[in-house]
Design a protein around this motif. Structure first.
Motif, PDB file in Angstrom:
ATOM      1  N   HIS A  75     -25.849   3.069  15.865  1.00  0.00           N
ATOM      2  CA  HIS A  75     -26.722   4.070  15.568  1.00  0.00           C
ATOM      3  C   HIS A  75     -26.437   4.768  14.249  1.00  0.00           C
ATOM      4  O   HIS A  75     -26.888   5.756  13.936  1.00  0.00           O
ATOM      5  CB  HIS A  75     -27.052   5.307  16.512  1.00  0.00           C
ATOM      6  N   SER A  76     -25.283   4.339  13.659  1.00  0.00           N
ATOM      7  CA  SER A  76     -24.576   5.053  12.502  1.00  0.00           C
ATOM      8  C   SER A  76     -24.709   4.467  11.153  1.00  0.00           C
ATOM      9  O   SER A  76     -23.698   3.890  10.639  1.00  0.00           O
ATOM     10  CB  SER A  76     -23.057   5.477  12.839  1.00  0.00           C
TER      11      SER A  76
ATOM     12  N   ILE B  38     -19.863   5.086   9.555  1.00  0.00           N
ATOM     13  CA  ILE B  38     -19.534   4.541  10.596  1.00  0.00           C
ATOM     14  C   ILE B  38     -17.985   4.840  10.663  1.00  0.00           C
ATOM     15  O   ILE B  38     -17.355   5.218  11.646  1.00  0.00           O
ATOM     16  CB  ILE B  38     -19.492   2.913  10.918  1.00  0.00           C
ATOM     17  N   ASN B  39     -17.320   4.574   9.341  1.00  0.00           N
ATOM     18  CA  ASN B  39     -15.822   5.064   9.079  1.00  0.00           C
ATOM     19  C   ASN B  39     -15.558   6.353   9.504  1.00  0.00           C
ATOM     20  O   ASN B  39     -14.704   6.940  10.056  1.00  0.00           O
ATOM     21  CB  ASN B  39     -15.561   4.594   7.614  1.00  0.00           C
ATOM     22  N   THR B  40     -16.414   7.233   9.049  1.00  0.00           N
ATOM     23  CA  THR B  40     -16.148   8.835   9.524  1.00  0.00           C
ATOM     24  C   THR B  40     -16.436   9.226  10.810  1.00  0.00           C
ATOM     25  O   THR B  40     -15.484   9.913  11.215  1.00  0.00           O
ATOM     26  CB  THR B  40     -17.136   9.564   8.617  1.00  0.00           C
TER      27      THR B  40
ATOM     28  N   SER C 147     -15.731  -1.656   9.017  1.00  0.00           N
ATOM     29  CA  SER C 147     -16.412  -0.722   8.036  1.00  0.00           C
ATOM     30  C   SER C 147     -15.907  -0.228   6.927  1.00  0.00           C
ATOM     31  O   SER C 147     -16.321   0.236   6.270  1.00  0.00           O
ATOM     32  CB  SER C 147     -16.869   0.543   9.042  1.00  0.00           C
ATOM     33  N   GLY C 148     -14.814  -0.876   6.538  1.00  0.00           N
ATOM     34  CA  GLY C 148     -14.236  -0.679   5.285  1.00  0.00           C
ATOM     35  C   GLY C 148     -12.640   0.105   5.394  1.00  0.00           C
ATOM     36  O   GLY C 148     -12.466   1.036   4.230  1.00  0.00           O
ATOM     37  N   SER C 149     -12.300   0.543   6.510  1.00  0.00           N
ATOM     38  CA  SER C 149     -10.921   1.321   6.398  1.00  0.00           C
ATOM     39  C   SER C 149      -9.743   0.422   6.273  1.00  0.00           C
ATOM     40  O   SER C 149      -9.693  -0.821   6.157  1.00  0.00           O
ATOM     41  CB  SER C 149     -10.828   1.816   8.146  1.00  0.00           C
ATOM     42  N   THR C 150      -8.968   1.442   5.732  1.00  0.00           N
ATOM     43  CA  THR C 150      -7.456   0.771   5.228  1.00  0.00           C
ATOM     44  C   THR C 150      -6.663   0.585   6.679  1.00  0.00           C
ATOM     45  O   THR C 150      -6.957   1.051   7.703  1.00  0.00           O
ATOM     46  CB  THR C 150      -6.723   1.617   4.280  1.00  0.00           C
ATOM     47  N   VAL C 151      -5.672  -0.313   6.685  1.00  0.00           N
ATOM     48  CA  VAL C 151      -4.912  -0.636   7.688  1.00  0.00           C
ATOM     49  C   VAL C 151      -4.384   0.518   8.015  1.00  0.00           C
ATOM     50  O   VAL C 151      -4.116   0.761   9.326  1.00  0.00           O
ATOM     51  CB  VAL C 151      -3.985  -1.889   7.309  1.00  0.00           C
ATOM     52  N   ILE C 152      -3.707   1.280   7.111  1.00  0.00           N
ATOM     53  CA  ILE C 152      -2.743   2.134   7.706  1.00  0.00           C
ATOM     54  C   ILE C 152      -3.688   3.514   8.403  1.00  0.00           C
ATOM     55  O   ILE C 152      -3.082   4.201   9.288  1.00  0.00           O
ATOM     56  CB  ILE C 152      -1.984   3.059   6.483  1.00  0.00           C
TER      57      ILE C 152
END
Length: 267
Positions: free
Chosen positions: A123-124, A92-94, A33-38
């Motif tokens: 569903h997000s 989704i990230n949030t 969904s686009g998160s950074t690795v950290i």
């Protein structure tokens, strides 16, 4: 989704295998969904700690390797999962980050968290397609104005962006390769935006052409690659940077094709 595992553990109320498979699925969804690795590492370790375990994670461009063990290192389980990919989604990230905090605050037990993860994954999604296309069109029109375009150019940019974004959504739903999608959408938007210069509708045809494809710029991959590089995750950083450069090249190819077809220049 493919998984492989190695394990040494006794019978336990919550096995390392269950925790490892859950965390691997969680990491896959968050990374896709686009998160950074950290951020991914912190969230996974936070969830593992809430389960009374420790987690080590290694992320490659196409695979995630995750080992879960109890705090006394008495038993462990290692899972390798292939990253499924997917579009960037702030929703989704949030939601996934909120899930990690809910588990850390003991608002959710493991079974509730597993149900919540499934719900978030299914569903997000994004906003309504038509509403999203309108918002993207307005944003790109604002960029056109920011770079000196007149109001006629803003209207043309809105139409070309709206059309290009709808085509993008349609092709993505049909699982078309994203690189081809970007090239086609860039081509369509540049062709439509060339109406400003062809029919002498406004006074800033150059700005119209130049800003017609800004909505396709892979800003998030560029930012994530920089963040991963700062945190010394060089493999993921290089992979994301390469993907972003390839997407930018596809966008440029589509723009160039539209300009050549319509005999329009940027200046």
């Amino acid at each position: 989704m493919k998984t492989t595992a190695t394990t040494t553990e006794p019978r336990s109320r919550l096995s390392a295998k269950e925790a490892s498979l859950f965390l691997a699925t969680y990491a896959d969804r968050l990374f896709s969904s686009g998160s950074t690795v950290i951020r991914l590492e912190k969230n996974v370790k936070r969830i593992a700690a809430s389960l009374g375990m420790e987690a080590d994670i290694s992320i490659l461009p196409h695979y995630i390797y995750l080992t879960v063990r109890d705090e006394g290192n008495r038993y462990s389980h290692t899972t390798a999962i292939s990253i499924r990919g997917g579009g960037i989604s702030f929703n989704i990230n949030t939601a996934l980050s909120r899930l990690s905090w809910d588990m850390a605050d003991h608002k959710l037990d493991f079974e509730q968290a597993r149900i919540a993860l499934t719900h978030i994954a299914t569903h997000s999604g994004a906003l309504n397609s038509w509403l999203l296309a309108v918002l993207v069109g307005l944003a790109n029109a604002a960029f056109c104005r920011l770079f000196g375009g007149d109001f006629v150019a803003m209207g043309i940019i809105f139409v070309s962006t709206f059309a290009g974004y709808l085509i993008k959504q349609l092709l993505m739903e049909r699982k078309v390769d994203y690189r081809l999608v970007v090239m086609l959408c860039s081509f369509v938007s540049s062709v439509l935006s060339s109406a400003d210069g062809l029919f002498h509708l406004g006074t800033t045809p150059g700005q119209t052409i130049a800003t017609s494809v800004l909505y396709l710029v892979p800003g998030i991959p560029f930012i994530n690659s920089f963040c991963d590089m700062i945190d010394r995750h060089y493999i993921c950083a290089f992979s994301r940077l390469t993907d972003a450069i390839v997407i930018t090249c596809c966008m440029s190819a589509g723009l160039l094709g539209g300009m050549l077809l319509m005999h329009e220049g940027m200046f």
